[in-house]
Motif scaffolding. Sequence first.
Motif, PDB file in Angstrom:
ATOM      1  N   ASP A   6       0.438  -0.809  -0.029  1.00  0.00           N
ATOM      2  CA  ASP A   6      -0.061   0.007   0.166  1.00  0.00           C
ATOM      3  C   ASP A   6       1.167   1.126  -0.118  1.00  0.00           C
ATOM      4  O   ASP A   6       0.556   2.245  -0.766  1.00  0.00           O
ATOM      5  N   ALA A   7       2.365   1.901   1.009  1.00  0.00           N
ATOM      6  CA  ALA A   7       2.776   2.504   0.785  1.00  0.00           C
ATOM      7  C   ALA A   7       3.905   2.654  -0.678  1.00  0.00           C
ATOM      8  O   ALA A   7       3.814   3.880  -0.912  1.00  0.00           O
ATOM      9  N   THR A   8       3.816   1.463  -1.000  1.00  0.00           N
ATOM     10  CA  THR A   8       4.584   1.551  -2.275  1.00  0.00           C
ATOM     11  C   THR A   8       3.629   2.484  -3.371  1.00  0.00           C
ATOM     12  O   THR A   8       4.067   3.746  -4.076  1.00  0.00           O
ATOM     13  N   LEU A   9       2.674   2.228  -3.421  1.00  0.00           N
ATOM     14  CA  LEU A   9       1.220   2.574  -4.176  1.00  0.00           C
ATOM     15  C   LEU A   9       1.127   3.717  -4.061  1.00  0.00           C
ATOM     16  O   LEU A   9       1.589   4.884  -4.939  1.00  0.00           O
ATOM     17  N   ALA A  10       0.943   4.832  -2.670  1.00  0.00           N
ATOM     18  CA  ALA A  10       1.012   6.030  -1.714  1.00  0.00           C
ATOM     19  C   ALA A  10       2.641   6.815  -2.793  1.00  0.00           C
ATOM     20  O   ALA A  10       1.980   7.532  -3.300  1.00  0.00           O
ATOM     21  N   ALA A  11       3.227   6.132  -2.223  1.00  0.00           N
ATOM     22  CA  ALA A  11       4.918   6.924  -2.739  1.00  0.00           C
ATOM     23  C   ALA A  11       5.157   6.770  -4.588  1.00  0.00           C
ATOM     24  O   ALA A  11       5.635   7.537  -4.949  1.00  0.00           O
ATOM     25  N   ASN A  12       4.085   5.922  -5.350  1.00  0.00           N
ATOM     26  CA  ASN A  12       3.801   5.853  -6.847  1.00  0.00           C
ATOM     27  C   ASN A  12       3.194   7.292  -7.425  1.00  0.00           C
ATOM     28  O   ASN A  12       3.878   8.248  -7.895  1.00  0.00           O
ATOM     29  N   GLN A  13       2.336   7.353  -6.453  1.00  0.00           N
ATOM     30  CA  GLN A  13       1.542   8.202  -6.652  1.00  0.00           C
ATOM     31  C   GLN A  13       2.054   9.768  -6.106  1.00  0.00           C
ATOM     32  O   GLN A  13       1.921  10.495  -7.155  1.00  0.00           O
ATOM     33  N   ALA A  14       2.921  10.013  -5.634  1.00  0.00           N
ATOM     34  CA  ALA A  14       3.133  10.856  -4.408  1.00  0.00           C
ATOM     35  C   ALA A  14       4.379  11.667  -5.766  1.00  0.00           C
ATOM     36  O   ALA A  14       4.863  12.384  -5.657  1.00  0.00           O
ATOM     37  N   GLY A  15       4.587  10.203  -6.670  1.00  0.00           N
ATOM     38  CA  GLY A  15       6.075  10.313  -7.366  1.00  0.00           C
ATOM     39  C   GLY A  15       5.768  10.879  -8.365  1.00  0.00           C
ATOM     40  O   GLY A  15       6.594  11.572  -9.026  1.00  0.00           O
ATOM     41  N   GLY A  16       4.642  10.625  -8.634  1.00  0.00           N
ATOM     42  CA  GLY A  16       3.532  10.997 -10.491  1.00  0.00           C
ATOM     43  C   GLY A  16       4.069  10.149 -11.079  1.00  0.00           C
ATOM     44  O   GLY A  16       3.690  10.397 -12.291  1.00  0.00           O
TER      45      GLY A  16
END
Length: 217
Positions: free
Chosen positions: A25-35
């Motif tokens: 879940d944190a991986t997907l959130a980081a991907n989204q935050a990273g654009g």
Amino acid sequence: MTEDRWRDVDDYIAGQLLGPDPVLDATLAANQAGGLPAIDVAPVQGKFLHLLARMAGAKRILEVGTLGGYSTIWLARALPEDGRLTTLEVDAHHADVARANIATAGLADKVEVIVGPALDSLKGLIGPFDFVFIDADKQNNAAYVRAAIDLSRPGTTIVVDNVVREGGLLDADSRDERIVGTRRLFETVAAEPRLSATAIQTVGVKKWDGFLIAVVD
């Protein structure tokens, strides 16, 4: 059947058989935050890849197309203690996000992220790999499979994502380079005597698509 129904079934499967996973879940959130584009495999597909790699007894895995490392983490978790995964990513920013995600998942010691055009990176690798997952630019899928065979051994599993493209695969007159590349992939695999292959259609949160799955003879 509607796409909402497909999503509901995926959510049911994930809830019953996968359970919560704060790291992913944190991986997907980081991907989204990273654009990064939201084109990762679905959770149930990630687990499918994980299980295929375990079934293959993979100790060396090659991934073509890292993005933010979501599928990378699923695959790396299938490795034994002494296993290694090499993943290729053309975009330096995506690779940086992936490295951070992989480190957070506690897998940095098992995963190498190589930045650059995959066709160039593949030339510098030494096989054999036991399992290959291809999920990059569809225009080059046929070339990626040919390179994967050269880096394989008898019994190596090769999986290619996004090969149905909501039925676009059937359009012989398409000018979409992704569809043209996917049709070329099927033609290449069909003509390759070293491969035994099939393809499976999928529906779910990733809509209508599918995987090509092959074993090197």
